[in-house]
Design a protein around this motif. Structure first.
Motif, PDB file in Angstrom:
ATOM      1  N   LEU A  90      14.373 -42.998  56.966  1.00 15.52           N
ATOM      2  CA  LEU A  90      13.426 -42.021  57.492  1.00 15.52           C
ATOM      3  C   LEU A  90      12.896 -42.407  58.869  1.00 15.52           C
ATOM      4  N   ASN A  91      12.433 -43.650  59.004  1.00 11.68           N
ATOM      5  CA  ASN A  91      11.886 -44.102  60.288  1.00 11.68           C
ATOM      6  C   ASN A  91      12.904 -44.933  61.049  1.00 11.68           C
ATOM      7  N   ARG A  92      12.787 -44.949  62.345  1.00  5.85           N
ATOM      8  CA  ARG A  92      13.784 -45.578  63.200  1.00  5.85           C
ATOM      9  C   ARG A  92      13.791 -47.105  63.078  1.00  5.85           C
ATOM     10  N   PHE A  93      12.736 -47.681  62.477  1.00  2.00           N
ATOM     11  CA  PHE A  93      12.710 -49.134  62.313  1.00  2.00           C
ATOM     12  C   PHE A  93      13.179 -49.579  60.926  1.00  2.00           C
ATOM     13  N   ASN A  94      13.797 -48.663  60.165  1.00  2.00           N
ATOM     14  CA  ASN A  94      14.343 -49.014  58.844  1.00  2.00           C
ATOM     15  C   ASN A  94      15.816 -48.663  58.754  1.00  2.00           C
ATOM     16  N   LEU A  95      16.534 -49.452  57.965  1.00  5.46           N
ATOM     17  CA  LEU A  95      17.943 -49.211  57.669  1.00  5.46           C
ATOM     18  C   LEU A  95      18.156 -49.361  56.170  1.00  5.46           C
ATOM     19  N   GLU A  96      19.204 -48.727  55.672  1.00  5.04           N
ATOM     20  CA  GLU A  96      19.591 -48.909  54.272  1.00  5.04           C
ATOM     21  C   GLU A  96      21.006 -49.459  54.214  1.00  5.04           C
ATOM     22  N   TYR A  97      21.206 -50.406  53.315  1.00  2.80           N
ATOM     23  CA  TYR A  97      22.552 -50.938  53.064  1.00  2.80           C
ATOM     24  C   TYR A  97      22.908 -50.615  51.614  1.00  2.80           C
ATOM     25  N   ASN A  98      24.037 -49.933  51.412  1.00  2.00           N
ATOM     26  CA  ASN A  98      24.483 -49.545  50.076  1.00  2.00           C
ATOM     27  C   ASN A  98      25.463 -50.584  49.543  1.00  2.00           C
ATOM     28  N   LEU A  99      25.021 -51.310  48.519  1.00  3.64           N
ATOM     29  CA  LEU A  99      25.868 -52.359  47.942  1.00  3.64           C
ATOM     30  C   LEU A  99      27.011 -51.740  47.144  1.00  3.64           C
ATOM     31  N   LYS A 100      28.109 -52.448  47.079  1.00  3.81           N
ATOM     32  CA  LYS A 100      29.252 -51.995  46.281  1.00  3.81           C
ATOM     33  C   LYS A 100      28.923 -52.148  44.794  1.00  3.81           C
ATOM     34  N   PRO A 101      29.224 -51.133  43.974  1.00  5.75           N
ATOM     35  CA  PRO A 101      28.993 -51.278  42.528  1.00  5.75           C
ATOM     36  C   PRO A 101      29.846 -52.409  41.961  1.00  5.75           C
ATOM     37  N   VAL A 102      29.276 -53.129  41.004  1.00  4.56           N
ATOM     38  CA  VAL A 102      29.992 -54.222  40.345  1.00  4.56           C
ATOM     39  C   VAL A 102      29.867 -54.054  38.837  1.00  4.56           C
ATOM     40  N   ALA A 103      30.814 -54.592  38.109  1.00  5.43           N
ATOM     41  CA  ALA A 103      30.765 -54.526  36.650  1.00  5.43           C
ATOM     42  C   ALA A 103      29.525 -55.253  36.138  1.00  5.43           C
ATOM     43  N   ALA A 104      28.873 -54.661  35.136  1.00  3.12           N
ATOM     44  CA  ALA A 104      27.660 -55.267  34.561  1.00  3.12           C
ATOM     45  C   ALA A 104      28.043 -56.322  33.535  1.00  3.12           C
ATOM     46  N   ALA A 105      28.844 -57.246  33.954  1.00  2.00           N
ATOM     47  CA  ALA A 105      29.297 -58.350  33.101  1.00  2.00           C
ATOM     48  C   ALA A 105      29.731 -59.478  34.022  1.00  2.00           C
ATOM     49  N   GLY A 106      29.759 -60.696  33.487  1.00  2.00           N
ATOM     50  CA  GLY A 106      30.185 -61.832  34.301  1.00  2.00           C
ATOM     51  C   GLY A 106      29.086 -62.287  35.229  1.00  2.00           C
ATOM     52  N   THR A 107      29.264 -62.060  36.538  1.00  2.00           N
ATOM     53  CA  THR A 107      28.297 -62.547  37.534  1.00  2.00           C
ATOM     54  C   THR A 107      27.836 -61.433  38.475  1.00  2.00           C
ATOM     55  N   PRO A 108      27.357 -60.307  37.965  1.00  2.00           N
ATOM     56  CA  PRO A 108      26.996 -59.195  38.854  1.00  2.00           C
ATOM     57  C   PRO A 108      25.814 -59.494  39.761  1.00  2.00           C
ATOM     58  N   PHE A 109      24.853 -60.286  39.284  1.00  2.00           N
ATOM     59  CA  PHE A 109      23.629 -60.488  40.057  1.00  2.00           C
ATOM     60  C   PHE A 109      23.856 -61.443  41.219  1.00  2.00           C
ATOM     61  N   SER A 110      24.683 -62.461  41.008  1.00  2.57           N
ATOM     62  CA  SER A 110      25.006 -63.333  42.140  1.00  2.57           C
ATOM     63  C   SER A 110      25.898 -62.604  43.146  1.00  2.57           C
ATOM     64  N   GLN A 111      26.751 -61.691  42.662  1.00  3.63           N
ATOM     65  CA  GLN A 111      27.533 -60.875  43.589  1.00  3.63           C
ATOM     66  C   GLN A 111      26.611 -60.000  44.438  1.00  3.63           C
ATOM     67  N   MET A 112      25.603 -59.418  43.804  1.00  3.66           N
ATOM     68  CA  MET A 112      24.638 -58.615  44.547  1.00  3.66           C
ATOM     69  C   MET A 112      23.869 -59.465  45.541  1.00  3.66           C
ATOM     70  N   GLU A 113      23.436 -60.630  45.110  1.00  3.06           N
ATOM     71  CA  GLU A 113      22.699 -61.520  46.002  1.00  3.06           C
ATOM     72  C   GLU A 113      23.538 -61.881  47.225  1.00  3.06           C
ATOM     73  N   ASN A 114      24.778 -62.256  46.996  1.00  8.47           N
ATOM     74  CA  ASN A 114      25.646 -62.652  48.108  1.00  8.47           C
ATOM     75  C   ASN A 114      25.889 -61.495  49.072  1.00  8.47           C
ATOM     76  N   GLU A 115      26.037 -60.282  48.534  1.00 15.50           N
ATOM     77  CA  GLU A 115      26.278 -59.149  49.421  1.00 15.50           C
ATOM     78  C   GLU A 115      25.023 -58.811  50.228  1.00 15.50           C
ATOM     79  N   MET A 116      23.852 -58.978  49.609  1.00 19.23           N
ATOM     80  CA  MET A 116      22.617 -58.744  50.366  1.00 19.23           C
ATOM     81  C   MET A 116      22.458 -59.758  51.490  1.00 19.23           C
ATOM     82  N   VAL A 117      22.790 -61.012  51.215  1.00 23.59           N
ATOM     83  CA  VAL A 117      22.750 -62.032  52.272  1.00 23.59           C
ATOM     84  C   VAL A 117      23.677 -61.634  53.417  1.00 23.59           C
TER      85      VAL A 117
END
Length: 492
Positions: A80-107
């Motif tokens: 909405l505002n010019r000082f914000n951006l959104e990053y859309n993470l790739k969907p991952v399977a809800a099994a194994g290591t999804p949360f560390s995959q999300m963390e790494n992609e956010m980094v």
């Protein structure tokens, strides 16, 4: 609201046609949900991470379009505002290591944006509300130049009048008036998407509703707005008041807000939530697609439900149903109440705890719901946003005589950690992943340190030797340095 539109002016005929298409879409959704096996498939997790763009002084940088143009990255989107951006993470399977995959992609996403802000010595910052914002940072000049954002402002003005009024209790209280929705752009969140099958939708959605106040208290990271110390999670009242399209008469008559915690427990499934959106909220962006919904569905194909999806994007419950045509059509639950930050690790832990508890509680919801009035849950939500970990919430006790008991957030979390443990096991999360992220949550409760608590404590320390604005600035600069390490906030 991610869809770009070509105009921000609509005729009454467009609204009338759009309402008809919404009803067709609802009929189409019901037909598809009644198909055997529709929406079935493995659970998955996705997320949308909203980020501030800031300079080395912790002040906003209005460069969102420039960053996208420089990077060419398809997962970046304008906000909405010019000082914000959104990053859309790739969907991952809800099994194994999804949360560390999300963390790494956010980094990686933060590093990507930082690279394209290097010329300005800027960086991407995950934080609920930037404490160094000033009133002059808002207004029409702050809005990203996209028709959908101007259309949103005009449509909400049409519904409620020309002025948007915001009043939030704090130290001191804040009272603001605005002619546009740019104040809403102060909010930055990490929205988690969880794919569920239609037959498990109701119990999973209800379980997420139950745990949301607890997670909001745990994740709180927005204690300042325009220099005022307000709620631990100020995003909650700010977003509601900045976007609420109701007139004074509609408020008095109890008409639901477009930003709401919900109107009650879900009884059967997702259809009733989409139907509520259509019947309770006037369309504000009547953009009509070229799809013949009923014809497509009658042929046994999967429709996009363009109008329904667009309309659902202009209603903002804190947990929201999502329909997606992809993969043969499926449903997701979008968790919208969590703030961005303080770090990717913290955000991944919030997601792990939320989804673990929801999975662990879903089979018990038929027993819990009679013991938990929805009105009490709503009060829990706003109290958790106001007080953070210091909140005391009403919680259902199913043993012996049962009933409701007032418990601290810490006591509730201690009760829910084994539930989250079992839920993550049921999702087949790897033990090391499960233990790591739940330990982050446990440490947060044991120490009492959330992002909001850290900001308030650090500001108070600095304020002993600096003036108010200097203390806020140095606190944000310290936050910027520590957030970049990706160490959980309890270790700062």
């Amino acid at each position: 609201m991610g869809q770009e539109i070509s105009s921000h002016k609509f005729s009454e005929q467009a609204y009338s046609q759009f309402r008809m298409r919404l009803m067709e879409n609802l009929d189409g959704l019901k037909s598809m949900l009644n198909r055997p096996g529709f929406g079935c498939g493995p659970s998955s997790i996705g997320a949308e991470l909203e980020l501030y763009l800031v300079d080395k002084h912790g002040r906003p940088l209005s460069l969102n379009r420039e960053v996208i143009d420089r990077s060419g990255h398809k997962q970046l989107a304008l906000e909405l505002n010019r000082f914000n951006l959104e990053y859309n993470l790739k969907p991952v399977a809800a099994a194994g290591t999804p949360f560390s995959q999300m963390e790494n992609e956010m980094v990686s996403a933060i590093e990507l944006v930082n690279h394209h802000l290097s010329a300005e010595q800027g960086q991407a910052l995950p934080i609920g509300i930037l404490p160094t914002l000033k009133r002059s940072d808002f207004g029409l000049k702050a809005l990203t130049d996209e028709s959908r954002f101007y259309a949103l402002t005009q449509a909400l003005q049409k519904l409620r009048g020309k002025m948007f009024c915001i009043k939030i209790e704090g130290d001191p209280p804040i009272s603001l008036r605005s002619r546009d929705v740019s104040l809403e752009g102060a909010n930055s969140s990490m929205q988690v998407h969880f794919r569920v099958s239609p037959e498990r939708f109701a119990c999973t959605f209800n379980a997420l509703q139950l745990v949301t106040p607890v997670v909001v208290a745990l994740a709180a990271n927005s204690p300042f707005m325009l220099g005022h110390k307000l709620w631990h999670e100020t995003r909650i009242p700010l977003f509601r008041q900045a976007i609420d399209g109701r007139s004074h008469e509609e408020c008095d008559r109890g008409i639901p807000s477009r930003v709401d915690f919900g109107n009650g427990w879900v009884r059967e499934g997702a259809y009733e939530l989409f139907a509520e959106m259509v019947h309770l909220h006037e369309p504000i962006l009547p953009v009509i697609g070229d799809e013949n919904t009923l014809d497509i569905i009658n042929k046994g194909d999967v429709a996009s439900l363009q109008e329904l999806c667009l309309h659902a994007g202009t209603v903002w419950p804190w947990n929201r149903p999502v329909y997606d045509q992809k993969q043969g059509g499926h449903l997701r639950i979008e968790l919208r109440a969590l703030p961005a930050g303080p770090t990717p690790c913290d955000m991944a832990a919030n997601a792990a705890f939320s989804l673990g508890v929801a999975k662990g509680l879903q089979e018990q919801m038929d027993e819990i719901i009679p013991a938990m009035p929805f009105s009490v849950l709503v009060k829990n939500f706003y109290l958790a946003a106001e007080k953070g970990l210091q909140a005391e919430l009403m919680w259902p006790v199913l043993s012996q005589a049962g009933g409701l008991k007032k418990l601290s957030v810490a006591e509730i979390v201690q009760e829910l950690l084994p539930v989250a443990y079992a839920g993550l096991n049921a999702l087949e999360i790897e033990p090391q992943e499960r233990d790591y992220y739940l330990a982050v949550i446990k440490d947060r409760v044991d120490t009492g340190i959330t992002g909001a608590y850290w900001q308030l404590r650090e500001y108070q320390r600095l304020y002993k030797k600096l003036n108010h604005n200097q203390a806020l600035t140095q606190m944000v600069q310290r936050y910027m340095t520590l957030s970049a390490t990706n160490e959980p906030v309890v270790r700062w």
